[in-house]
Every structure is written in C-alpha cells, then in structure tokens.
Design a protein around this motif. Structure first.
Motif, short mmCIF file in Angstrom:
data_model
loop_
_atom_site.label_atom_id
_atom_site.label_comp_id
_atom_site.label_asym_id
_atom_site.label_seq_id
_atom_site.Cartn_x
_atom_site.Cartn_y
_atom_site.Cartn_z
N ASN A 185 -6.63 8.41 -0.69
CA ASN A 185 -6.99 7.01 -0.78
C ASN A 185 -8.39 6.83 -1.37
O ASN A 185 -8.60 6.03 -2.29
CB ASN A 185 -6.89 6.40 0.62
N ASN A 186 -9.36 7.61 -0.88
CA ASN A 186 -10.73 7.44 -1.36
C ASN A 186 -10.89 7.85 -2.82
O ASN A 186 -11.72 7.29 -3.54
CB ASN A 186 -11.70 8.24 -0.49
N ALA A 204 -4.74 12.53 3.51
CA ALA A 204 -4.37 11.13 3.34
C ALA A 204 -5.60 10.30 2.98
O ALA A 204 -5.61 9.52 2.03
CB ALA A 204 -3.73 10.60 4.61
N GLU A 205 -6.67 10.48 3.74
CA GLU A 205 -7.88 9.71 3.49
C GLU A 205 -8.48 10.06 2.13
O GLU A 205 -8.99 9.20 1.41
CB GLU A 205 -8.92 9.96 4.60
N PHE A 213 -2.44 2.59 5.83
CA PHE A 213 -2.94 3.33 6.99
C PHE A 213 -4.23 2.69 7.49
O PHE A 213 -4.89 1.97 6.74
CB PHE A 213 -3.11 4.83 6.68
N SER A 219 -8.67 7.53 -5.10
CA SER A 219 -7.89 6.72 -6.05
C SER A 219 -8.78 5.77 -6.84
O SER A 219 -8.39 5.29 -7.89
CB SER A 219 -6.77 5.96 -5.32
N TYR A 241 -2.60 0.97 -7.75
CA TYR A 241 -3.49 1.03 -8.91
C TYR A 241 -3.35 -0.23 -9.73
O TYR A 241 -2.26 -0.60 -10.15
CB TYR A 241 -3.14 2.23 -9.79
N ALA A 279 -11.34 -0.33 -6.02
CA ALA A 279 -11.25 0.91 -5.25
C ALA A 279 -9.82 1.44 -5.22
O ALA A 279 -9.55 2.46 -4.61
CB ALA A 279 -11.76 0.68 -3.83
N ALA A 280 -8.91 0.72 -5.90
CA ALA A 280 -7.48 1.05 -5.89
C ALA A 280 -6.87 0.94 -4.50
O ALA A 280 -5.83 1.52 -4.22
CB ALA A 280 -7.21 2.43 -6.51
N TYR A 281 -7.57 0.26 -3.62
CA TYR A 281 -6.92 -0.14 -2.36
C TYR A 281 -7.48 -1.48 -1.94
O TYR A 281 -8.61 -1.83 -2.30
CB TYR A 281 -7.10 0.90 -1.23
#
Lengths: 388, 469
Positions: free
Chosen positions: A239-240, A235-236, B268, A242, B83, B89-91
């Motif tokens: 996210n990282n 999961a992490e 999360f 992306s 995105y 950072a896409a978040y």
C-alpha cells in the motif's frame, strides 16, 4: 564501497540511513525508484539530533525500502551504518528497523542497536513501508551512547498520529542485573548456528555471574508470529509503495503510451526483485476472499503475540535470543530472496509485530516489555562490561 | 404490468472545515490557482503522516445525529487502494470497517427512508485534459478535502421522493453548518432498479455516477425507469448490473467504460491512524452544539403565527431563516417579515435570477418598519427594496431622494386627483358613460401623480367623490 550514499559533512558525527529524510539531500530508500528524489523537509528525529548540537555526516545504504534482512542486498550495504559505528567514524547512526535489518547488522558488526518501544520515536520523515511496526532506532558503540541519542530523539510529536503522548523519556543504564530474571528462548536458540549459540551461551554466563537468573523457556507460536508479521508488513508495504507510480516524482519509464503503461513500466523497471515479491504477496493477502484468512488472521495473531509476551514479562525481565541464524547465507538464486527473508525474520518478528523494544549487543538480542528500553540497555551494558 | 422504482442514493458532501482531513492545508475553496492548497501530506510525498482533523469528526457526528443515526463511538479509518493520477498516494483514506454513523432514518413525505451509514473520506484531486498539448494535468487542491458519504437504503420509490430527500438533506446540512452544499458540491451516485409492483425481489441494478443537479437527477431517473421497463417488457436490451453516466446533452444514460477486471480495493485499517473513540462526554458536547433542525425551526415559526406552508418554506432554506431571524430580532412583526421575504424578496430574486437571499437584514427591517408605521406606502417600500437589491442603497436616504412619504395631506391628494382627471379626460368620460373599468387607469394616474405616496384608501375615496360629481 563508499561509506555513504550521500555525504553531508566530513566532520559530522551522526549517520542517517537513506529511508530517513534530510531536507535537500537525496533520499533513495535504497531504490532506483527514488534515485532522483530530494525531500522538502527533514524527519523529526533528524531535526532533534541537529537541535541537540550533533552534526549529520551522511546518508548510509539500506536494502530497498528496508525490507531486506539479508537476501538480495550485499552484506556491506546492509551493514553500512554499523560498520561506520564499529570503525569509530561516527558517534551513532539513526536506522529504521522495519524487519530487523539494523538489528542483524549490529549483531554481525558487534555494535549496539536499540529499537525503542513503538510510538516513542516519531516516524515523521521516514519513507514508510510497514507503518505498524517500523521504528527509528540508534546504532552506537555501546548501550550508554545509544541511550544518549535515544533520549534526544524520543518523545511526543504531534505530526505522527501514533506518537505516544509522553514528552520525554529517560533511560537509566545503571540498573543492576542482580536478581533479574532472564528467559532464554529455546526455539530460537535451536534455530541458530553454533557460532551464534556460543554468543548466547556466553551472554547467559555473564548474566548468571552478575547475579541474574537465566531460565530456558519455550515460546509457542513463534512460527505463526513470523508468518503474521510477513503478512502485515507485506500488505502495508504494498500500500505505501503504490504512491511510487512514476507520475509525481521518482523514476519514470521512457516507454509508455498511456497511463497504465506508465505505471507498469516505471514500477517494473525501478523496483528490485524482493520489493516486487513483497508487493505481490501483500496484494494477495489483502484481496477479496483472502483478507479474512490472511490479513485479518495476522491481526489476530498480533494480538495473541502481545498477550503471550506480556504474560512472559510478568515473570521475566527480558527474553534472550539470537538476532539471526547465521552471519552469512550460502549463495542462492535471487528469486528465493523473499523466502530467505521470511525464514530469517523468525528472530526479529516478535519485537516487530508487538512493537516491543529490542536491544542487540555483542551479537545477541534482548527483547523486553513496552517501555523496558532502559532496562534492556542496562542489561546490554552488563555484557559490554563483561567483555571489555 | 405496473412497475415500481427502487432507488438507493450515495450522497457525497464536502464538510465545512477550515482545513483538509489529514493536514493543515486550507480547503480548495481557498485556492486561486491549481495546486495552490497542497502540501507534502496531501500530495502523497513519502515521509508524511496523516493527523486527523477533529472538526471533521464532529461535523460527521452532527450529520449522523440529524439523520437519527446510531453514532459508532469506536470508529476507524481504512485505506482503499487504486491507481489513478488524481489520487496521489494511490490510496484513499475512508471508513470501511467501522463507519462513524449507522442505521438512521429520514422522513420524506409520509414515508421513512433508511440511512444505512455515513462515513468520512477524503476527496480526490482533479484531472484536466489539455487538448492543445494532448496532455493530462492534475490539480491536487481538492485532494484530501473531507467528505461524508451518506448511504441510503434502497427505499425510494419515485424520482420525486429522491428530490424531496435531497432538498431536505441539503437544507439540514446547511442548517447545522455541516456543509455549505454549494452548487455542484453535493454529488450523488444513484442506484436504480425496477420490479413489478407488489413484488419483493430486487431487479437488475444500474448505478448512475456523479450527478449533482437535482433537475438532471430527476430526468436521469425517469429515463432509467423507461429503459428498464422497456428492457423487461419489450426485450429492447439485456439488463446488466453496470455503472452508467448521464449525458446532459443527449438526455440519456450511457454505460461507462467497463474495466477488464472487477475492482478490488484491498481495504485494510490504516495503521497510521489510531481508532477514534468518541466518549460520552465528547458526544454530549457535540449534541449540545446542535442547532435546531429545519422541522424544529418551522414549528417555531408556526408558533410565532406564521402559516404552516410559509413556515416550511422559510425553514427549508438556511439563508431565508437567518435573514428572517435577524429582522424579527430587530423588533419587526414576524408575519409581516415572512410576507416581505416570501413575496417581495423572492420576487426580486426571481427577477434577478439569484438563488440565495443576500440582503442586509437591517435594511429589510428598516423598509418594513417604515411601511408598517405608515411612513411610506407598501408600493414605495417595494421600490426601495428593488433599489436595495440592485445597488444596495441606504433606505432612508433613498426615500428622501425619491420623495416617498405616505403621510400626504388630504389637500395634496385632492390636487393630485384633480390633476389626474384633467390629464385623463377620455377615461373620465368613459367611466361616466358606465365603463367602470376605466377607474383603474385614473386611479393609477393619481398614484403616479403622488409618486406612490398617499394612503390608497383616501385616494380611492376622494377619486370616487370627484367622479360622481
């Protein structure tokens, strides 16, 4: 195979793996995605070894983003840093332990690796995949040398929000093993092949000879810990990773007409199979309706794992276990890489998910309570002296 | 059938911090050129880690205290993934699981509007489309600038309530130094539905995204009300839950492009940011640093003798308050100061088309001092004020140059009266023949003759005396 991905200085004595940033030198993290990426700053650990008078020799290969334990990456690549150390070409190497790859490499090559307590070494300047578990560790020929370098890189760094407040750590590798209580983890012993079992047997014998007790114990929930860590890590990582979208830096596909095609094309062409599988798995465990039963549950298992191991460390000084099941995998189809890594992380996940320290030497792994890094190194030294 | 509006607001405001939420870059206000205020952290480079801006936490807590919220003393930062090129950072780091403030209320008129939560999050960058080259350019200056999102409950029943709330919110946030709330920096998502009056069930909701002008928000709400009611009553369309945008030119809302699939942000907890624990000592420290609220400030003005309505107007605007407080602090009489600010200053502001009062309180104080002491007339004072507004003149020097002096002796006034009568013989004749209205013209001529000096009562008295001769 070249010893380094990027050479820095022929006279250098410290190798750095390619997920750790060194200003002005490419940092690929083993991925085509970052083949042209040159960082603007160095990792804190790198700054510290240089400030202490060591010289960097070069960047060593890693499995893509450090995810691979021994799946799709070649043995020579994954063992690049451990090989340099074993051959005496460098004094030590800095390696990111995300999923246990440097532990595995050290075990195969018969050198020493310490993954310190989470939060003692700054992660500033590590190309992040799974932030909650990854730590920079030290590969060296023996426990004393590993302790020497770890002393240099450990200590508070304000640039890392998870860095612990203590400024300096000392690692006394001369603690006597006499009277220490060591637990041999049965489930992991049983899961390893005979060659690995033999290494554990001789380590146990050495400890008994040094005046420690070795007791075989059962640890419940190891399989759940393996799954939980795979969920959290994936999961992490999803996210990282992306941020690698072909927009700002790194690989960009030539075939795109709009932003969606740019994203999909760049990522499809640049990521390897294991990374893609991890991203798909990691996206799934965070998605609506799956979060509660996957990610959130994995967080609960992490807390439970911390409890279980902390209770064990009230009774024992260290857990003795293999670092891997067997030195070589039989050939398999690449599409099975994720499953292979998942199965193999049975041995490395307990220290990764809890952030507890682990030391590998002479082909065996020792795991200890938080801040028992020094004690583990001292125990590692007992085995090193025995065989010397 | 009668329908009632049900509206909920999500209001984003920028926090008045010196640096971004997780790095030491200055806020985008400091930027001159695109991508001036950008570092490896806020541009999403690998290897960088976020470090929380403590001041942002304190400002968010202050906002919660102002809106009567419960402060969550254990609060976390979470990652929201999607995105888009303006999100490097896409978040986005936001607060999903444990927002910093919950369960507040704001009084709007005689009704209470519930605040569901306030959470902290980082802003995204800005995309600029360049038609000349048909490319999109990205500016990360705004990336990671700290925002709070204030989420109301669906408690509004009219556009007017929404506007009153927003004005009150803006004043309160400016007051406490939480946000500068510059033009356009307060951005709202407006959630609207209608239902028959007297029923409880919520209707189909539409969300109008990213609105900043109060006037446009009001118009958009009115438009949506008509659209929803028409859809229900006259079946003009099938209402669906959707996101819409307001077209300022066409004066109507339009549905935004529908994504093929519903967004899944995969929230999360951010493992790089430890949960924040606001212990009692820290909370007390923040409470102690809270300035007076607009209500408290208004009450203070009433206690000083200002009329309730005037006190409320003063208290609603941070700048008016600060000028008022400063002038009163220089020893001027509060009622007099209020009148000068609310009548004379605001009339100048309207005339010049300025929205915020920007005057040196020392100069305003000096003008009021001169008028109140009878050194110059109020009419002259207004002229000085106009000159201060226009070219920031020195008050005393300007009075000298213009020859303003209310203390003109009776002889000079009489001379001016006579001169004015002589120059306006026709008006004098009119007056004498019974046209009382002509008095004003002659009086005005006297004032002109005296350049606005002289005691108006004395002028009136002498003029009357001369005219009755």
């Amino acid at each position: 195979m070249a010893k380094y991905i990027t050479e820095i200085n022929k006279q250098g004595n410290i190798a750095v793996d390619d997920t750790i940033l060194v200003k002005d030198y490419p940092a690929t993290a083993g991925s085509k995605m970052l083949e042209n990426f040159v960082p603007l700053f160095s990792a804190e650990a790198v700054e510290r070894v240089v400030a202490a008078g060591y010289t960097l020799s070069g960047k060593t290969a890693v499995g893509e983003f450090g995810l691979d334990l021994y799946g799709e990456t070649s043995t020579s690549d994954i063992c690049a840093a451990a090989t340099l150390v074993a051959d005496g070409e460098v004094r030590a190497a800095l390696n990111v332990d995300l999923n246990g790859a440097p532990r595995r490499a050290a075990a195969i090559k018969g050198v020493t690796f310490v993954k310190p307590t989470y939060g003692t070494v700054s992660r500033y300047g590590v190309i992040a995949a799974a932030c909650s578990g990854e730590q920079i560790g030290v590969t060296a020929k023996d426990a004393d040398t590993a302790a020497e370098i770890l002393t240099v890189i450990a200590g508070h760094d304000a640039k890392d929000g998870t860095s612990l407040k203590q400024d300096k750590y000392e690692y006394n590798t001369d603690i006597s093993a006499k009277g220490m209580k060591i637990a041999l983890v049965k489930e992991l012993y049983d899961a390893a092949d005979d060659e690995v079992k033999a290494k554990i047997d001789s380590a146990a014998a050495a400890y008994k000879k040094a005046g420690a007790t070795v007791e075989e114990i059962s640890v419940l929930g190891l399989s759940e810990i393996k799954t939980a860590w795979t969920i959290l890590m994936s999961a992490e990582t999803t996210n990282n990773l992306s941020r690698f979208d072909g927009v700002k830096y790194g690989y960009r596909t030539e075939k795109y007409k709009n932003i969606d095609e740019l994203y999909v094309g760049s990522r499809s062409e640049a990521f390897g199979f294991l990374t893609k599988a991890t991203i798909i798995y990691g996206s799934d465990v965070l998605s609506k309706g799956r979060y509660e039963v996957c990610y959130d549950k994995a967080l609960k298992i992490r807390r439970k794992a911390v409890e279980t191991l902390t209770e064990l460390f009230a009774k024992f000084d260290a857990l003795l276990m293999p670092a891997y099941s067997k030195a070589d995998f039989e050939a398999y189809d690449v599409t099975d890489a994720f499953n292979k890594v998942y199965e193999e992380s049975l041995f490395t996940a307990p220290a990764s998910i809890t952030g507890m320290p682990a030391v590998v030497t002479k082909g065996v792994q020792l795991v200890g309570n938080y801040f028992a890094d020094g004690k583990l190194l001292a125990l590692a030294k007992v085995l090193e002296k025995e065989e010397a | 059938m009668k329908y009632e509006l049900v509206i909920g607001l999500e209001t984003h405001v920028e926090l008045a911090t010196d640096s971004k939420l997780f790095c030491s870059c200055g806020g985008h206000a400091a930027a001159n050129e695109p991508n001036d205020c950008v570092c490896p952290a806020c541009s999403g480079m690998p290897g960088m880690l976020p470090v929380t801006n403590k001041h942002a936490i304190e400002l968010a807590v202050k906002a919660g205290l102002m809106l009567n919220c419960k402060i969550n003393q254990y609060t976390t930062f979470d990652k929201k993934s999607y995105y888009y090129p303006d999100l490097p950072a896409a978040y986005q780091i936001t607060q999903w699981f444990h927002p910093i403030c919950v369960e507040g209320t704001v009084e709007v008129g005689d009704r209470k509007i519930g605040i569901k939560q306030i959470h902290i999050e980082e802003d995204a960058g800005k995309l600029v489309h360049d038609d000349a080259t048909n490319t999109s350019l990205v500016d990360y200056n705004r990336t990671s600038v700290p925002l709070i999102e204030i989420v109301s409950k669906p408690d509004f029943r009219s556009a007017d309530e929404v506007i009153t709330y927003l004005k009150k919110l803006k004043a309160a946030l400016q007051f406490a130094g939480i946000s500068e709330c510059e033009e356009g920096a307060m951005r709202c998502d407006v959630n609207i539905s209608v239902r028959p009056e007297g029923t409880d069930k919520l209707g189909v909701r539409s969300e109008i995204k990213n609105m900043s002008s109060f006037a446009e928000i009001k118009d958009a709400i009115e438009f949506e009300k008509v659209r929803h009611v028409d859809a229900i009553e006259r079946r003009t369309e099938m209402l669906v839950q959707e996101t819409r945008r307001w077209d300022e030119v066409k004066r109507r809302t339009f549905p935004m492009r529908n994504k093929e699939t519903a967004a899944d942000y995969r929230y999360f907890p951010d493992p790089n940011l430890m949960p924040i624990v606001i212990d009692d000592a820290w909370l007390e420290e923040i409470k102690a640093s809270m300035p007076a609220t607009a209500e408290e400030k208004g009450q203070k003005y009433v206690d000083m003798g200002i009329a309730t309505k005037e006190a409320a107007v003063l208290a609603s605007d941070a700048k008016l308050c600060s000028v008022f407080d400063a002038v009163v602090a220089q020893g001027r009489e509060p009622k007099s100061v209020a009148s000068w600010i609310l009548t004379e200053c605001m009339s100048r502001m309207r005339y010049l088309g300025i929205e915020t009062l920007n005057i040196d309180p020392a100069k305003l104080s000096r003008i009021i001092e001169l008028v109140d002491a009878g050194e110059i007339t109020r009419a002259a004072g207004k002229k000085v004020l106009a000159a201060v507004f226009e070219s920031d003149v020195d008050v005393d020097k300007y009075c000298d140059e213009q020859g303003f002096n209310a203390k003109v002796d009776e002889g000079a006034v009489l001379a001016a009266v006579k001169a004015a009568m002589e120059a306006n013989a026709a008006a004098v004749a009119d007056f004498k023949s019974g046209k009382e209205k002509a008095f004003g013209a002659i009086f005005g001529a006297c004032m002109k003759e005296l350049k606005g000096n002289g005691d108006p009562a004395l002028i009136r008295e002498l003029l009357n005396k001369e005219l009755s001769k």
